[in-house]
Design a protein around this motif. Sequence first.
Motif, short mmCIF file in Angstrom:
data_model
loop_
_atom_site.label_atom_id
_atom_site.label_comp_id
_atom_site.label_asym_id
_atom_site.label_seq_id
_atom_site.Cartn_x
_atom_site.Cartn_y
_atom_site.Cartn_z
N ILE A 35 0.81 -1.21 0.00
CA ILE A 35 0.00 0.00 0.00
C ILE A 35 0.85 1.27 0.00
N GLU A 36 2.05 1.21 0.59
CA GLU A 36 2.91 2.40 0.63
C GLU A 36 3.32 2.84 -0.77
N GLN A 37 3.62 1.88 -1.64
CA GLN A 37 3.99 2.20 -3.02
C GLN A 37 2.85 2.92 -3.74
N PHE A 38 1.64 2.54 -3.44
CA PHE A 38 0.46 3.11 -4.07
C PHE A 38 0.17 4.52 -3.53
N LEU A 39 0.29 4.69 -2.22
CA LEU A 39 -0.06 5.96 -1.59
C LEU A 39 0.97 7.06 -1.87
N GLU A 40 2.23 6.70 -1.97
CA GLU A 40 3.30 7.71 -2.04
C GLU A 40 3.12 8.72 -3.18
N PRO A 41 2.91 8.31 -4.44
CA PRO A 41 2.72 9.30 -5.50
C PRO A 41 1.43 10.10 -5.34
N LEU A 42 0.41 9.50 -4.76
CA LEU A 42 -0.84 10.24 -4.51
C LEU A 42 -0.60 11.34 -3.48
N GLU A 43 0.20 11.04 -2.47
CA GLU A 43 0.51 12.03 -1.44
C GLU A 43 1.37 13.16 -1.99
N VAL A 44 2.25 12.85 -2.96
CA VAL A 44 3.04 13.90 -3.62
C VAL A 44 2.10 14.87 -4.34
#
Length: 238
Positions: A91-100
């Motif tokens: 899930i971290e891989q998925f969330l990281e670009p969204l948070e950017v």
Amino acid sequence: MMAANLYYSQLELSMWRYSDELRVRADELHRSLRRYAKHYIEFWKQIPPSEPYRVILGDVRDKLYQTSERSRQLLFHGMSEIPGEANFTNIEQFLEPLEVCYRSLCSCGDRPIADGSLLDFLRQVSTFGLSLVKLGIRQESDRHTDVLDSITKHLEIGSYQEWSEEQKQEWLLSEPSGKRVLFGSDIPKTEEIADVLDTFNVLAELPADNFGAYIISTATAPSDVLAVELLQRECHMK
């Protein structure tokens, strides 16, 4: 597979103001992406480097497609030609670009946009992850005791089942601080013992966010919990 398909249809953002962090990320992606490997080449043709949000979310979209396709191949054929690094594995891989993207919108005065559909999407991903639902695992405490009894007898240190509760706790608490491997492929296994160890090994191979609680049925003492912690460690569960 279903989760990736549901998320895939929601990715679109084409704001024109962006942060330096977003610009740098988009430039790196635009230089490194291998266009020939994209399944949705027509989508990529429409994204110029001057639209960094779409560049980043286009990469997310492509990885979601790969995640869905790899899951489908594993589900129906037991193997996949898509390498694990081409899709999302946690899930971290998925969330990281969204948070950017979220931070960029907020820093550029577009917080009302960030707190709209993007924040809703972030909450969905945080809540449901890549598995939609978490799988709980249940096993009888006596089955764990049988495994540990086999281990202690193989190590020639006695019978775990015959130890007092105090002895069990002392051993279970001391082992994690040591470096020895408690068992290997040569440990004597009944079908039941193999089933318990195989379960732990499978859990260790899969993303931790796919699972909820590990339920210890008929647990009556601290050693019943410590036994599971020790077995998880030995099977390299995160």
